[in-house]
Motif scaffolding. Structure first.
Motif, PDB file in Angstrom:
ATOM      1  N   ARG A 213      19.930   1.827   5.930  1.00  0.00           N
ATOM      2  CA  ARG A 213      19.899   0.832   7.003  1.00  0.00           C
ATOM      3  C   ARG A 213      20.149   1.480   8.358  1.00  0.00           C
ATOM      4  N   LEU A 214      21.066   2.445   8.398  1.00  0.00           N
ATOM      5  CA  LEU A 214      21.336   3.132   9.658  1.00  0.00           C
ATOM      6  C   LEU A 214      20.114   3.917  10.133  1.00  0.00           C
ATOM      7  N   ARG A 215      19.404   4.555   9.209  1.00  0.00           N
ATOM      8  CA  ARG A 215      18.190   5.298   9.596  1.00  0.00           C
ATOM      9  C   ARG A 215      17.155   4.343  10.196  1.00  0.00           C
ATOM     10  N   LEU A 216      16.974   3.192   9.562  1.00  0.00           N
ATOM     11  CA  LEU A 216      16.023   2.215  10.090  1.00  0.00           C
ATOM     12  C   LEU A 216      16.443   1.737  11.477  1.00  0.00           C
TER      13      LEU A 216
ATOM     14  N   PHE B 213      30.257  -8.783   3.121  1.00  0.00           N
ATOM     15  CA  PHE B 213      30.164  -7.348   3.393  1.00  0.00           C
ATOM     16  C   PHE B 213      28.899  -6.729   2.793  1.00  0.00           C
ATOM     17  N   LEU B 214      28.526  -7.171   1.602  1.00  0.00           N
ATOM     18  CA  LEU B 214      27.337  -6.605   0.975  1.00  0.00           C
ATOM     19  C   LEU B 214      26.077  -6.897   1.777  1.00  0.00           C
ATOM     20  N   GLN B 215      26.102  -8.009   2.527  1.00  0.00           N
ATOM     21  CA  GLN B 215      24.917  -8.374   3.297  1.00  0.00           C
ATOM     22  C   GLN B 215      24.710  -7.449   4.489  1.00  0.00           C
ATOM     23  N   PHE B 216      25.797  -6.983   5.107  1.00  0.00           N
ATOM     24  CA  PHE B 216      25.634  -6.169   6.324  1.00  0.00           C
ATOM     25  C   PHE B 216      26.193  -4.757   6.185  1.00  0.00           C
ATOM     26  N   PHE B 217      26.538  -4.331   4.969  1.00  0.00           N
ATOM     27  CA  PHE B 217      27.117  -2.996   4.810  1.00  0.00           C
ATOM     28  C   PHE B 217      26.174  -1.938   5.382  1.00  0.00           C
ATOM     29  N   PRO B 218      26.669  -1.059   6.256  1.00  0.00           N
ATOM     30  CA  PRO B 218      25.801  -0.086   6.937  1.00  0.00           C
ATOM     31  C   PRO B 218      25.476   1.123   6.060  1.00  0.00           C
ATOM     32  N   SER B 219      24.599   0.941   5.115  1.00  0.00           N
ATOM     33  CA  SER B 219      24.197   2.038   4.238  1.00  0.00           C
ATOM     34  C   SER B 219      23.410   3.073   5.046  1.00  0.00           C
ATOM     35  N   PRO B 220      23.320   4.315   4.572  1.00  0.00           N
ATOM     36  CA  PRO B 220      22.531   5.331   5.286  1.00  0.00           C
ATOM     37  C   PRO B 220      21.088   4.898   5.533  1.00  0.00           C
TER      38      PRO B 220
ATOM     39  N   PRO C 178      23.283  -2.664  11.598  1.00  0.00           N
ATOM     40  CA  PRO C 178      24.031  -1.585  10.939  1.00  0.00           C
ATOM     41  C   PRO C 178      25.063  -0.922  11.848  1.00  0.00           C
ATOM     42  N   LEU C 179      24.739  -0.762  13.138  1.00  0.00           N
ATOM     43  CA  LEU C 179      25.704  -0.150  14.053  1.00  0.00           C
ATOM     44  C   LEU C 179      26.869  -1.090  14.314  1.00  0.00           C
ATOM     45  N   ALA C 180      26.573  -2.379  14.499  1.00  0.00           N
ATOM     46  CA  ALA C 180      27.642  -3.356  14.690  1.00  0.00           C
ATOM     47  C   ALA C 180      28.513  -3.451  13.445  1.00  0.00           C
ATOM     48  N   ALA C 181      27.888  -3.315  12.278  1.00  0.00           N
ATOM     49  CA  ALA C 181      28.646  -3.358  11.027  1.00  0.00           C
ATOM     50  C   ALA C 181      29.648  -2.220  10.965  1.00  0.00           C
ATOM     51  N   LEU C 182      29.242  -1.027  11.414  1.00  0.00           N
ATOM     52  CA  LEU C 182      30.177   0.099  11.464  1.00  0.00           C
ATOM     53  C   LEU C 182      31.364  -0.230  12.365  1.00  0.00           C
TER      54      LEU C 182
END
Length: 228
Positions: free
Chosen positions: A80-83, A71-78, A96-100
């Motif tokens: 990462r989502l902005r990028l 989870f830490l590898q793909f967690f969709p942080s803000p 990040p979107l798939a992670a959500l």
């Protein structure tokens, strides 16, 4: 299926892939048997426990497993989502979107399966932990169990739509979840999550599923009513 480059890195390990497809089968079976009810409701309960095992395993594997399953590898942080929405995110594994989408699906299924453990309805079905809940809570959780089924349908629809969109864009998410290899992108293959870690995750999932099964609950003794 898109052709895999010879140098493609391994992204999805075997436990992640098997868990994904088994979850597809069990969720489908659970939704179908829930609609059929009647004599199928017993199988609905079995598939629910199977889902709990897979969810428990995935949670453990998301901490202990191989690189791209964590989870830490793909967690969709803000950040990462902005990028991602700027078109500047590059990487292997879940975007990040798939992670959500993945986290939303896990959360919805946890609520759905968890509520089902304590629910009871007019078909005669009672969840394995029904005896631990009061009548009011059993009724409330039964309502959550029914309502969350709509959320399951919604998340599945979004998941399928995302797969179709990526396919339209010339990318195949399904192929990678079959053989484990990325079709595009550079990076190191997944590492970690060996046999000992796999067995530990299986043991943790089995213990949680046993707790959810209610087999450990001692039934209340039946007091015979005097004939006179």
């Amino acid at each position: 299926m898109l052709r895999r480059p010879a140098s493609a890195p391994l992204v999805w390990d075997l436990p992640t892939r098997l868990g994904h497809w088994l979850l597809v089968l069990l969720v489908t079976g659970s939704l179908v048997t829930g609609q059929l009810a009647g004599s199928w409701i017993e199988w609905h309960g079995y598939s629910g426990l199977g889902i709990i095992w897979l969810l428990s395993f995935r949670l453990a594997w998301g901490v202990l497993g191989s690189t791209y399953a964590r989870f830490l590898q793909f967690f969709p942080s803000p950040a990462r989502l902005r990028l991602f929405f700027r078109g500047q995110w590059y990487g292997l594994g879940h975007s990040p979107l798939a992670a959500l989408s993945v986290l939303a699906l896990l959360a919805v299924l946890l609520v759905q399966a968890g509520a089902g453990l304590f629910s009871a309805d007019d078909t005669g079905f009672a969840g394995p932990l029904r005896a631990l809940a009061s009548a009011a809570w059993a009724e409330r959780l039964s309502g959550w169990h029914r309502l969350s089924a709509n959320a399951v349908y919604g998340v599945i629809a979004l998941h399928v739509a995302a797969i179709a969109w990526y396919r339209y864009r010339g990318k195949s998410l399904t192929a990678a979840m079959i053989d484990g290899y990325a079709r595009e992108g550079d990076g190191e293959s997944a590492c970690g999550g060996g046999v000992s870690v796999f067995l530990l995750a299986c043991a943790l999932a089995s213990m949680l599923t046993y707790a959810a099964s209610g087999l450990w609950i001692v039934p209340e003794p039946v007091v015979a009513t005097p004939a006179w």
